[in-house]
Design a protein around this motif. Structure first.
Motif, PDB file in Angstrom:
ATOM      1  N   TRP A  73      -7.727 -11.108  -1.276  1.00  0.00           N
ATOM      2  CA  TRP A  73      -6.934 -11.894  -2.215  1.00  0.00           C
ATOM      3  C   TRP A  73      -5.498 -12.134  -1.787  1.00  0.00           C
ATOM      4  CZ3 TRP A  73      -9.529  -8.207  -6.002  1.00  0.00           C
ATOM      5  CH2 TRP A  73     -10.686  -8.793  -6.535  1.00  0.00           C
ATOM      6  N   GLN A  74      -4.983 -11.320  -0.871  1.00  0.00           N
ATOM      7  CA  GLN A  74      -3.592 -11.429  -0.471  1.00  0.00           C
ATOM      8  C   GLN A  74      -3.497 -11.337   1.051  1.00  0.00           C
ATOM      9  OE1 GLN A  74      -1.065  -8.722  -2.654  1.00  0.00           O
ATOM     10  NE2 GLN A  74      -2.316  -8.828  -4.498  1.00  0.00           N
ATOM     11  N   GLN A  75      -2.310 -11.592   1.560  1.00  0.00           N
ATOM     12  CA  GLN A  75      -2.110 -11.511   3.007  1.00  0.00           C
ATOM     13  C   GLN A  75      -1.614 -10.137   3.433  1.00  0.00           C
ATOM     14  OE1 GLN A  75       0.368 -14.716   4.363  1.00  0.00           O
ATOM     15  NE2 GLN A  75      -1.033 -16.307   3.674  1.00  0.00           N
ATOM     16  N   THR A  76      -1.100  -9.361   2.519  1.00  0.00           N
ATOM     17  CA  THR A  76      -0.547  -8.051   2.853  1.00  0.00           C
ATOM     18  C   THR A  76      -1.631  -6.994   2.816  1.00  0.00           C
ATOM     19  OG1 THR A  76       1.589  -8.660   1.910  1.00  0.00           O
ATOM     20  CG2 THR A  76       1.157  -6.309   2.200  1.00  0.00           C
ATOM     21  N   VAL A  77      -1.834  -6.305   3.943  1.00  0.00           N
ATOM     22  CA  VAL A  77      -2.800  -5.215   3.993  1.00  0.00           C
ATOM     23  C   VAL A  77      -2.109  -4.011   4.632  1.00  0.00           C
ATOM     24  CG1 VAL A  77      -5.093  -4.465   4.726  1.00  0.00           C
ATOM     25  CG2 VAL A  77      -4.662  -6.894   4.292  1.00  0.00           C
ATOM     26  N   PRO A  78      -1.501  -3.147   3.824  1.00  0.00           N
ATOM     27  CA  PRO A  78      -0.828  -1.970   4.375  1.00  0.00           C
ATOM     28  C   PRO A  78      -1.826  -1.015   5.028  1.00  0.00           C
ATOM     29  CG  PRO A  78      -0.160  -2.396   2.106  1.00  0.00           C
ATOM     30  CD  PRO A  78      -1.358  -3.237   2.375  1.00  0.00           C
ATOM     31  N   THR A  79      -1.294  -0.065   5.775  1.00  0.00           N
ATOM     32  CA  THR A  79      -2.166   0.955   6.354  1.00  0.00           C
ATOM     33  C   THR A  79      -2.730   1.830   5.245  1.00  0.00           C
ATOM     34  OG1 THR A  79      -0.436   2.630   6.631  1.00  0.00           O
ATOM     35  CG2 THR A  79      -0.720   1.013   8.421  1.00  0.00           C
ATOM     36  N   ALA A  80      -3.814   2.505   5.562  1.00  0.00           N
ATOM     37  CA  ALA A  80      -4.425   3.407   4.588  1.00  0.00           C
ATOM     38  C   ALA A  80      -3.458   4.510   4.181  1.00  0.00           C
ATOM     39  CB  ALA A  80      -5.712   3.999   5.168  1.00  0.00           C
ATOM     40  N   MET A  81      -2.691   5.028   5.134  1.00  0.00           N
ATOM     41  CA  MET A  81      -1.761   6.107   4.820  1.00  0.00           C
ATOM     42  C   MET A  81      -0.627   5.626   3.943  1.00  0.00           C
ATOM     43  SD  MET A  81      -2.660   9.104   5.733  1.00  0.00           S
ATOM     44  CE  MET A  81      -1.098   9.729   5.149  1.00  0.00           C
ATOM     45  N   ASP A  82      -0.126   4.425   4.168  1.00  0.00           N
ATOM     46  CA  ASP A  82       0.923   3.887   3.304  1.00  0.00           C
ATOM     47  C   ASP A  82       0.429   3.786   1.865  1.00  0.00           C
ATOM     48  OD1 ASP A  82       2.796   3.682   5.306  1.00  0.00           O
ATOM     49  OD2 ASP A  82       2.414   1.559   5.707  1.00  0.00           O
ATOM     50  N   LEU A  83      -0.784   3.286   1.697  1.00  0.00           N
ATOM     51  CA  LEU A  83      -1.347   3.187   0.358  1.00  0.00           C
ATOM     52  C   LEU A  83      -1.578   4.563  -0.252  1.00  0.00           C
ATOM     53  CD1 LEU A  83      -3.942   0.310   0.858  1.00  0.00           C
ATOM     54  CD2 LEU A  83      -1.757   0.169  -0.324  1.00  0.00           C
ATOM     55  N   ALA A  84      -2.077   5.496   0.562  1.00  0.00           N
ATOM     56  CA  ALA A  84      -2.347   6.842   0.057  1.00  0.00           C
ATOM     57  C   ALA A  84      -1.068   7.509  -0.430  1.00  0.00           C
ATOM     58  CB  ALA A  84      -3.011   7.681   1.146  1.00  0.00           C
ATOM     59  N   LYS A  85       0.015   7.376   0.331  1.00  0.00           N
ATOM     60  CA  LYS A  85       1.277   7.993  -0.076  1.00  0.00           C
ATOM     61  C   LYS A  85       1.789   7.390  -1.378  1.00  0.00           C
ATOM     62  CE  LYS A  85       2.616   9.228   4.650  1.00  0.00           C
ATOM     63  NZ  LYS A  85       3.502   8.906   5.808  1.00  0.00           N
ATOM     64  N   GLU A  86       1.638   6.083  -1.524  1.00  0.00           N
ATOM     65  CA  GLU A  86       2.054   5.455  -2.777  1.00  0.00           C
ATOM     66  C   GLU A  86       1.180   5.913  -3.940  1.00  0.00           C
ATOM     67  OE1 GLU A  86       4.016   1.305  -1.036  1.00  0.00           O
ATOM     68  OE2 GLU A  86       2.260   1.219  -2.344  1.00  0.00           O
ATOM     69  N   VAL A  88      -0.277   8.836  -4.161  1.00  0.00           N
ATOM     70  CA  VAL A  88       0.152  10.196  -4.500  1.00  0.00           C
ATOM     71  C   VAL A  88       1.343  10.127  -5.454  1.00  0.00           C
ATOM     72  CG1 VAL A  88       1.213  12.306  -3.606  1.00  0.00           C
ATOM     73  CG2 VAL A  88      -0.748  11.300  -2.428  1.00  0.00           C
ATOM     74  N   GLU A  89       2.294   9.284  -5.132  1.00  0.00           N
ATOM     75  CA  GLU A  89       3.466   9.126  -5.995  1.00  0.00           C
ATOM     76  C   GLU A  89       3.078   8.587  -7.376  1.00  0.00           C
ATOM     77  OE1 GLU A  89       6.121   6.595  -3.886  1.00  0.00           O
ATOM     78  OE2 GLU A  89       6.628   8.098  -2.362  1.00  0.00           O
ATOM     79  N   ALA A  90       2.038   7.770  -7.420  1.00  0.00           N
ATOM     80  CA  ALA A  90       1.597   7.177  -8.681  1.00  0.00           C
ATOM     81  C   ALA A  90       0.699   8.111  -9.486  1.00  0.00           C
ATOM     82  CB  ALA A  90       0.855   5.864  -8.409  1.00  0.00           C
ATOM     83  N   GLY A  91       0.319   9.235  -8.911  1.00  0.00           N
ATOM     84  CA  GLY A  91      -0.541  10.176  -9.609  1.00  0.00           C
ATOM     85  C   GLY A  91      -2.025   9.904  -9.459  1.00  0.00           C
ATOM     86  N   ALA A  92      -2.382   8.978  -8.593  1.00  0.00           N
ATOM     87  CA  ALA A  92      -3.792   8.668  -8.379  1.00  0.00           C
ATOM     88  C   ALA A  92      -4.461   9.665  -7.440  1.00  0.00           C
ATOM     89  CB  ALA A  92      -3.944   7.250  -7.834  1.00  0.00           C
ATOM     90  N   TYR A  93      -3.675  10.353  -6.615  1.00  0.00           N
ATOM     91  CA  TYR A  93      -4.115  11.509  -5.834  1.00  0.00           C
ATOM     92  C   TYR A  93      -3.192  12.667  -6.194  1.00  0.00           C
ATOM     93  CZ  TYR A  93      -6.875   8.466  -2.739  1.00  0.00           C
ATOM     94  OH  TYR A  93      -7.782   7.574  -2.231  1.00  0.00           O
ATOM     95  N   VAL A  94      -3.772  13.843  -6.344  1.00  0.00           N
ATOM     96  CA  VAL A  94      -2.981  15.024  -6.697  1.00  0.00           C
ATOM     97  C   VAL A  94      -3.342  16.157  -5.744  1.00  0.00           C
ATOM     98  CG1 VAL A  94      -2.455  16.736  -8.468  1.00  0.00           C
ATOM     99  CG2 VAL A  94      -2.862  14.344  -9.125  1.00  0.00           C
ATOM    100  N   HIS A  95      -2.347  16.659  -5.005  1.00  0.00           N
ATOM    101  CA  HIS A  95      -2.558  17.796  -4.118  1.00  0.00           C
ATOM    102  C   HIS A  95      -2.760  19.060  -4.944  1.00  0.00           C
ATOM    103  CE1 HIS A  95      -1.749  15.894  -0.221  1.00  0.00           C
ATOM    104  NE2 HIS A  95      -0.785  15.209  -0.816  1.00  0.00           N
ATOM    105  N   ARG A  96      -3.785  19.820  -4.621  1.00  0.00           N
ATOM    106  CA  ARG A  96      -4.069  21.079  -5.307  1.00  0.00           C
ATOM    107  C   ARG A  96      -3.424  22.247  -4.581  1.00  0.00           C
ATOM    108  NH1 ARG A  96      -9.652  19.313  -5.203  1.00  0.00           N
ATOM    109  NH2 ARG A  96     -10.062  21.062  -3.793  1.00  0.00           N
ATOM    110  N   ALA A  97      -3.224  23.326  -5.310  1.00  0.00           N
ATOM    111  CA  ALA A  97      -2.609  24.518  -4.729  1.00  0.00           C
ATOM    112  C   ALA A  97      -3.470  25.125  -3.626  1.00  0.00           C
ATOM    113  CB  ALA A  97      -2.341  25.556  -5.820  1.00  0.00           C
ATOM    114  N   ASP A  98      -4.796  24.901  -3.698  1.00  0.00           N
ATOM    115  CA  ASP A  98      -5.694  25.466  -2.682  1.00  0.00           C
ATOM    116  C   ASP A  98      -5.773  24.615  -1.426  1.00  0.00           C
ATOM    117  OD1 ASP A  98      -7.183  23.277  -3.477  1.00  0.00           O
ATOM    118  OD2 ASP A  98      -8.887  24.420  -4.216  1.00  0.00           O
ATOM    119  N   GLY A  99      -4.965  23.554  -1.364  1.00  0.00           N
ATOM    120  CA  GLY A  99      -4.961  22.683  -0.189  1.00  0.00           C
ATOM    121  C   GLY A  99      -5.868  21.485  -0.306  1.00  0.00           C
ATOM    122  N   GLY A 100      -6.606  21.408  -1.384  1.00  0.00           N
ATOM    123  CA  GLY A 100      -7.484  20.266  -1.585  1.00  0.00           C
ATOM    124  C   GLY A 100      -6.771  19.090  -2.229  1.00  0.00           C
ATOM    125  N   LEU A 101      -7.549  18.097  -2.593  1.00  0.00           N
ATOM    126  CA  LEU A 101      -6.990  16.874  -3.161  1.00  0.00           C
ATOM    127  C   LEU A 101      -7.874  16.411  -4.295  1.00  0.00           C
ATOM    128  CD1 LEU A 101      -4.675  14.710  -2.472  1.00  0.00           C
ATOM    129  CD2 LEU A 101      -6.551  13.364  -1.499  1.00  0.00           C
TER     130      LEU A 101
END
Length: 213
Positions: A73-86, A88-101
């Motif tokens: 739908w768009q021309q912008t396709v960031p890297t997977a890591m760029d999206l993942a970091k964003e 994480v900041e948005a709360g869609a991924y949460v790092h667990r204390a045991d090292g998991g996600l």
């Protein structure tokens, strides 16, 4: 399957993105014959080290689905890591204390996709497979929660869900998916999954995505 008023066949020409940098190596990585850190294209993922790439690559099926939608739908396709970091900041991924996600968490992800990329994103905690053809016919793409063994249509998956694929088309007999962890030349792009088989993998939930206004 009763597809209601949906056309017999709908197919969106969505570009494919694997959750690994080298789609042709997915079978070897999943089989354990190749460590993901040895993927020669790992820098394209946006990771800082091969180890960071290897850790995230097993977890970013959702980011692969998002990259496919953005590429469609768009021309912008960031890297997977760029999206993942964003995410994480948005709360869609949460790092667990045991090292998991934990994640992908649908609510924060949908809010992020709308806010950041202007997409229409609707969380569907209950999404009957009978609705998928109509959604696709309306121009949407559908992220589905399935068991990863859908890549081989395993006869007895141990459970439903745990992996995300992108529904990009439908026929009276099949849903067509882009599978971020599919096998090359077999189950990556426009992979047909019979409606009669989908139920044993599909957890009955997902996220419906559209191009927005």
């Amino acid at each position: 399957m009763n597809t209601g008023s949906a056309p017999a066949t709908v197919l969106h020409p969505v570009p494919y993105h694997s959750q690994w940098a080298s789609p042709e190596l997915v079978a070897a990585i999943i089989a354990g014959a190749l460590d993901a850190a040895e993927d020669p294209l790992w820098p394209k993922y946006g990771a800082e080290t091969p180890e960071e790439y290897a850790w995230w690559s097993w977890r970013l099926c959702g980011m692969a689905c998002l990259r496919m939608c953005l590429d469609h739908w768009q021309q912008t396709v960031p890297t997977a890591m760029d999206l993942a970091k964003e995410c994480v900041e948005a709360g869609a991924y949460v790092h667990r204390a045991d090292g998991g996600l934990d994640g992908l968490i649908y609510g924060p992800f949908a809010a992020y996709a709308t806010r950041r990329w202007g997409l229409e994103a609707v969380v569907r905690p209950a999404l009957p497979q009978q609705e998928i053809p109509q959604l696709l016919a309306s121009g949407r793409l559908v992220v589905l929660s399935v068991h990863p063994s859908i890549r081989t249509l395993a006869p007895e998956p141990p459970r439903k869900g745990g992996h995300l694929v992108l529904a990009v088309g439908a026929t009276p007999e099949h849903v067509l998916i882009h599978n971020p962890s599919g096998f090359p030349d077999r189950s990556q792009q426009f992979a047909p999954v019979p409606w009669t088989d989908l139920g044993r993998f599909y957890a009955g939930r997902g996220v419906v995505l559209g191009p927005g206004a």
